[in-house]
Design a protein around this motif. Structure first.
Motif, PDB file in Angstrom:
ATOM      1  N   ASP A 101      48.688  44.259  38.883  1.00 13.38           N
ATOM      2  CA  ASP A 101      47.298  44.013  39.287  1.00 13.38           C
ATOM      3  C   ASP A 101      46.772  45.019  40.305  1.00 13.38           C
ATOM      4  OD1 ASP A 101      48.989  43.130  41.346  1.00 13.38           O
ATOM      5  OD2 ASP A 101      47.569  41.604  42.002  1.00 13.38           O
ATOM      6  N   SER A 102      47.631  45.918  40.800  1.00 16.79           N
ATOM      7  CA  SER A 102      47.248  46.748  41.954  1.00 16.79           C
ATOM      8  C   SER A 102      46.106  47.707  41.658  1.00 16.79           C
ATOM      9  CB  SER A 102      48.459  47.535  42.470  1.00 16.79           C
ATOM     10  OG  SER A 102      49.430  46.692  43.027  1.00 16.79           O
ATOM     11  N   ALA A 105      42.691  46.066  40.923  1.00 19.16           N
ATOM     12  CA  ALA A 105      42.139  45.417  42.119  1.00 19.16           C
ATOM     13  C   ALA A 105      41.605  46.444  43.103  1.00 19.16           C
ATOM     14  CB  ALA A 105      43.206  44.546  42.779  1.00 19.16           C
ATOM     15  N   ARG A 108      38.274  47.783  42.011  1.00 20.83           N
ATOM     16  CA  ARG A 108      37.195  46.824  42.285  1.00 20.83           C
ATOM     17  C   ARG A 108      36.816  46.848  43.761  1.00 20.83           C
ATOM     18  NH1 ARG A 108      39.943  41.561  39.998  1.00 20.83           N
ATOM     19  NH2 ARG A 108      38.031  40.519  40.714  1.00 20.83           N
ATOM     20  N   SER A 224      48.510  37.768  45.261  1.00 22.63           N
ATOM     21  CA  SER A 224      48.315  38.964  44.449  1.00 22.63           C
ATOM     22  C   SER A 224      47.117  39.745  44.957  1.00 22.63           C
ATOM     23  CB  SER A 224      48.093  38.596  42.978  1.00 22.63           C
ATOM     24  OG  SER A 224      46.838  37.951  42.816  1.00 22.63           O
ATOM     25  N   ALA A 226      44.954  40.885  42.864  1.00 26.44           N
ATOM     26  CA  ALA A 226      43.872  40.357  42.031  1.00 26.44           C
ATOM     27  C   ALA A 226      43.198  39.181  42.714  1.00 26.44           C
ATOM     28  CB  ALA A 226      44.408  39.952  40.658  1.00 26.44           C
ATOM     29  N   ASP A 230      39.259  39.044  43.557  1.00 20.51           N
ATOM     30  CA  ASP A 230      38.451  37.924  43.042  1.00 20.51           C
ATOM     31  C   ASP A 230      37.700  37.242  44.182  1.00 20.51           C
ATOM     32  OD1 ASP A 230      39.356  38.369  40.466  1.00 20.51           O
ATOM     33  OD2 ASP A 230      40.841  36.746  40.509  1.00 20.51           O
TER      34      ASP A 230
END
Length: 238
Positions: A101-102, A105, A108, A224, A226, A230
């Motif tokens: 997920d790095s 993320a 983003r 995480s 992510a 989020d």
């Protein structure tokens, strides 16, 4: 009172263990050596031995220190001796992968914040990590740049000085990391707002990272990257 995500201009990141799966990379190489030697191998035992070896008095800069570390832990794991195996462990670092997920993320988060890497790794290793992560960083600080390692406050002070030259302040930084010992505790003592990424949430103990003398309750807590991305997007959209 914990700040909101809109209060920050910068996010500073630990890299090895938070963004890059150093435990997975370390264990994979040691396991491969064990298979070739026909030796049974326990990954958690290897991480415990690694942790002890990395904090000996004669420690060198990471990851060059992995050559020395291998010489310390190999006999205890029943692995073959020889500096060539230590160099193999060190050289494998360039192929260590980000957590799944790095990169996404970070991409983003980079839309909203200036991302600054803070790693105890040497510059040569960080350059490989940064590429694997999609080169998301506005700036990066390594042990070669600072001359010291976290949790030494002097590492953080050099980052603060950089942020000030950029027109910001430490009050506008959210420090993101998985290591309670290297990052979360000291960032609290230095007055930073912090975010703990608990990568080992499904596993007992601290793995390859030294256990802190005291646990620090973080300002933000996710399992995480992510989860952090989020939460930021949800908060800023509200």
């Amino acid at each position: 009172m914990t700040k909101s995500f809109s209060d920050f201009r910068y996010m500073t990141f630990d890299v090895v263990g938070t963004l890059i799966d150093f435990e997975g990379g370390l264990v994979d190489t040691l396991a491969a050596i064990a298979r070739e030697a026909g030796v049974a191998f326990d990954g958690e035992q290897a991480l415990n031995l690694y942790r002890s070896a990395r904090y000996m008095p004669d420690v060198q800069h990471f990851p060059d220190d992995l050559v020395r570390v291998y010489g310390v832990i190999a006999p205890k794991l029943g692995l073959p001796a020889g500096e060539s195996h230590g160099r193999r462990l060190r050289d494998a670092v360039k192929d260590w992968r980000p957590f799944p997920d790095s990169a996404a993320a970070l991409a983003r988060l980079a839309k909203r914040y200036k991302l600054i890497a803070m790693t105890n790794a040497q510059r040569w290793a960080f350059e490989h990590f940064a590429r694997a992560l999609g080169n998301p960083f506005y700036a990066g600080f390594t042990v070669d740049d600072t001359g010291t390692e976290k949790p030494d406050p002097r590492f953080f002070e050099q980052v603060f000085a950089f942020v000030e030259t950029d027109g910001g302040s430490r009050d506008q930084i959210l420090h993101v990391a998985q290591s309670q010992y290297h990052d979360i505790g000291i960032s609290r003592r230095l007055g930073l707002t912090n975010c703990w990424i608990q990568r080992r949430h499904a596993q007992p103990g601290y793995g390859g990272t030294i256990e802190p003398e005291n646990f620090t309750e973080p300002d933000f807590h996710f399992t995480s990257m992510a989860g952090l991305a989020d939460a930021v997007e949800s908060s800023l959209a509200a």
